[in-house]
Design a protein around this motif. Structure first.
Motif, PDB file in Angstrom:
ATOM      1  N   UNK A  87      14.648   9.132   6.442  1.00  0.00           N
ATOM      2  CA  UNK A  87      13.812   8.447   7.425  1.00  0.00           C
ATOM      3  C   UNK A  87      12.335   8.834   7.323  1.00  0.00           C
ATOM      4  N   UNK A  88      12.031  10.087   7.018  1.00  0.00           N
ATOM      5  CA  UNK A  88      10.658  10.581   7.146  1.00  0.00           C
ATOM      6  C   UNK A  88       9.886  10.636   5.835  1.00  0.00           C
ATOM      7  N   UNK A  89      10.573  10.432   4.700  1.00  0.00           N
ATOM      8  CA  UNK A  89       9.855  10.463   3.431  1.00  0.00           C
ATOM      9  C   UNK A  89       8.717   9.441   3.428  1.00  0.00           C
ATOM     10  N   UNK A  90       7.587   9.827   2.861  1.00  0.00           N
ATOM     11  CA  UNK A  90       6.399   8.977   2.777  1.00  0.00           C
ATOM     12  C   UNK A  90       5.915   8.559   4.168  1.00  0.00           C
ATOM     13  N   UNK A  91       6.003   9.500   5.097  1.00  0.00           N
ATOM     14  CA  UNK A  91       5.580   9.253   6.486  1.00  0.00           C
ATOM     15  C   UNK A  91       6.361   8.102   7.116  1.00  0.00           C
TER      16      UNK A  91
ATOM     17  N   UNK B 161       7.338   5.319   5.724  1.00  0.00           N
ATOM     18  CA  UNK B 161       6.835   4.011   5.331  1.00  0.00           C
ATOM     19  C   UNK B 161       7.264   3.661   3.905  1.00  0.00           C
ATOM     20  N   UNK B 162       8.562   3.496   3.748  1.00  0.00           N
ATOM     21  CA  UNK B 162       9.135   3.175   2.446  1.00  0.00           C
ATOM     22  C   UNK B 162      10.179   2.089   2.635  1.00  0.00           C
ATOM     23  N   UNK B 163      10.213   1.145   1.715  1.00  0.00           N
ATOM     24  CA  UNK B 163      11.169   0.039   1.863  1.00  0.00           C
ATOM     25  C   UNK B 163      12.598   0.532   1.894  1.00  0.00           C
TER      26      UNK B 163
ATOM     27  N   UNK C 248       0.794  -1.228   0.000  1.00  0.00           N
ATOM     28  CA  UNK C 248       0.000   0.000   0.000  1.00  0.00           C
ATOM     29  C   UNK C 248       0.829   1.281   0.000  1.00  0.00           C
ATOM     30  N   UNK C 249       2.130   1.221   0.315  1.00  0.00           N
ATOM     31  CA  UNK C 249       2.841   2.466   0.598  1.00  0.00           C
ATOM     32  C   UNK C 249       3.068   3.335  -0.639  1.00  0.00           C
ATOM     33  N   UNK C 250       3.080   2.717  -1.822  1.00  0.00           N
ATOM     34  CA  UNK C 250       3.097   3.466  -3.083  1.00  0.00           C
ATOM     35  C   UNK C 250       2.013   2.853  -3.970  1.00  0.00           C
ATOM     36  N   UNK C 251       0.775   3.286  -3.805  1.00  0.00           N
ATOM     37  CA  UNK C 251      -0.348   2.594  -4.456  1.00  0.00           C
ATOM     38  C   UNK C 251      -0.286   2.590  -5.977  1.00  0.00           C
ATOM     39  N   UNK C 252       0.367   3.577  -6.578  1.00  0.00           N
ATOM     40  CA  UNK C 252       0.514   3.601  -8.037  1.00  0.00           C
ATOM     41  C   UNK C 252       1.876   3.060  -8.462  1.00  0.00           C
TER      42      UNK C 252
ATOM     43  N   UNK D 206       8.658   0.139  10.357  1.00  0.00           N
ATOM     44  CA  UNK D 206       8.010   0.727   9.181  1.00  0.00           C
ATOM     45  C   UNK D 206       7.143   1.902   9.614  1.00  0.00           C
ATOM     46  N   UNK D 207       7.814   2.998   9.889  1.00  0.00           N
ATOM     47  CA  UNK D 207       7.158   4.218  10.329  1.00  0.00           C
ATOM     48  C   UNK D 207       8.222   5.235  10.691  1.00  0.00           C
TER      49      UNK D 207
END
Length: 459
Positions: free
Chosen positions: A256-260, A262-264, A132-136, A363-364
């Motif tokens: 660390x904080x990009x995409x809240x 929640x990025x691999x 879900x973390x990058x839905x597109x 993951x956060x």
């Protein structure tokens, strides 16, 4: 009939409810995708490239609607959602421009024939299980490469962003992709396992946790299906003795904080040499303290919510367990009051082996700061992980950093004095428990191709 309900993690409100497909309904969609593939594979590389270019235009034409939906479903900052759609369109452009060259026949001189041809043929239907973390982006990353080589594509998207997957399917269809060639399956995990085993499914790709990778990899191996697995990570960013700390703290905060958070390939462990440790921590904590969470649709918000309350609960438990084993909270670390799945930007120090903050993937928006004796010790600690997806090096001596990256850093991707997510020109993937296979950079386009040898003698 089972249903899936999506919700807004910023407000806690429901968005939409979807009916899950039965096994028979899902299998019928697999058959239809395979039938569409039998025609698509006969079209020329140039023809496919033109369609893929049109898909990129379709994504740009629908950028705002798709971005708004992604932000509602998973809490991404609206600016990041728009950037994600633009990245997806860029992948289409890159693939359309480079795909025919990458997949062109190659002439060889075998010793047992007059001449040889290496040709890249499609294998059939490729099944993607995506997070879900990058839905597109997670969808476009494997789907466009598979379509370029001539395959059909199935998608099981994460349950919390079903709507985004269905919108992409609609955009593709309206942009001119043949009916059923890209198909979303709204199914449960048991049906998904049966899709993997389906005789018309020839390849499987997953982005997810290493536990999910083991499960899917075993199911696919039992059916002798080709897989690409992009799994968990605990990416290390090394802050070496000669690092510019203003650059280092800026890059590490972004990482660390990009995409809240929640990025691999978020930076997760920040390994700082003793010489600059205290100064780095002070500046780093200052940046995290200044982060304001809020409405992800507000252009001025620094960080949105996590994607779910359950995900926040898991993260907070990892923080608490790490603290119980000796880690210290330098900032953040408390669940705020109010609706939604918000969690503050958090820094943990005194992080050591045996703590989730050292051993596992958080993951956060929680950064683990680890003290190293010197640069050599920092490199040792970075590789002391079961994961090997990405990582970073912050230092003034770029050539030395390149040498460390090439010869010592045991990961698939390394960022030197910069943070980035993905680029269609560069391969993406990892080693160890972070999985195997590559996407992007010309490599991904051949993962689900049949590399076919043709030997030719004189008639």
């Amino acid at each position: 009939m089972n249903t899936i309900t999506t919700f807004n993690p910023a407000t806690g409100e429901d968005i939409e409810t979807y009916n899950e497909l039965s096994k028979d309904e899902a299998f019928a969609k697999v058959d239809a995708c395979h039938e569409a593939f039998t025609q698509w594979k006969l079209r020329s590389l140039e023809d496919r490239a033109e369609v893929i270019k049109a898909l990129g235009k379709g994504l740009r034409d629908n950028k705002e609607d798709l971005a708004q939906l992604m932000t509602r479903e998973v809490g991404k900052l609206i600016g990041d959602s728009r950037d994600e759609v633009e990245l997806c369109a860029g992948i289409c452009d890159y693939t359309a421009a480079n795909g025919p060259k990458e997949l062109a026949d190659e002439q060889r001189d075998p010793s047992n024939a007059d001449r040889g041809i290496v040709t890249y043929s499609p294998i059939g239907v490729v099944y993607g299980i995506q997070p879900w973390n990058f839905p597109a982006y997670q969808v476009i990353r494997y789907a466009i490469a598979s379509l370029m080589v001539g395959n059909g594509v199935l998608l099981k998207h994460a349950s919390i962003c079903v709507g985004s997957g269905l919108m992409i399917e609609k955009i593709f269809r309206e942009a001119g992709l043949p009916e059923n060639l890209f198909t979303v399956l709204v199914i449960d995990h048991d049906t998904s396992d049966q899709i993997i085993a389906h005789d018309k499914v020839r390849g499987v790709t997953l982005t997810g946790s290493d536990d999910a990778g083991r499960h899917v990899g075993q199911k696919a191996a039992k059916a002798i299906k080709k897989t690409v697995l992009e799994l968990g990570s605990n990416d290390a960013y090394l802050v070496l003795e000669d690092a510019d700390l203003d650059v280092a703290t800026k890059v590490c905060s972004q990482a660390r904080l990009y995409n809240n958070g929640q990025t691999c390939i978020n930076g997760k462990r920040f390994i700082v040499t003793d010489k600059v440790y205290e100064a780095f921590v002070e500046k780093f904590v200052g940046r995290f303290d200044a982060v304001e969470t809020g409405d992800p649709t507000d252009e001025n918000t620094d960080m949105g919510p996590m994607s779910s309350v359950s995900g926040r609960k898991d993260l907070h438990e990892q923080v608490e367990k790490s603290v119980s084993k000796g880690a210290k909270i330098a900032c953040g670390g408390k669940i705020p009051d109010g609706p939604g799945a918000f969690y503050p930007a958090t820094v943990l120090t005194d992080v050591e082996p045996g703590q989730p903050a050292y051993d596992d993937e958080l993951f956060g928006p929680v950064a683990s700061v680890i003290r190293a004796k010197d640069d050599e010790d920092a490199m040792r600690i970075a590789n002391d992980s079961r994961y090997g997806l990405g990582g970073g090096i912050l230092c003034s001596d770029t050539e030395r950093a390149i040498e460390l990256a090439k010869n010592h850093f045991d990961t698939g991707m390394i960022f030197i004095n910069v943070y980035g997510v993905a680029d269609p020109a560069m391969p993406f993937g990892g080693v160890k428990n972070s999985g195997y296979g590559r996407e992007h950079g010309g490599f991904g386009i051949k993962e689900f191709a049949n590399v076919k040898s043709i030997f030719i003698g004189k008639p």
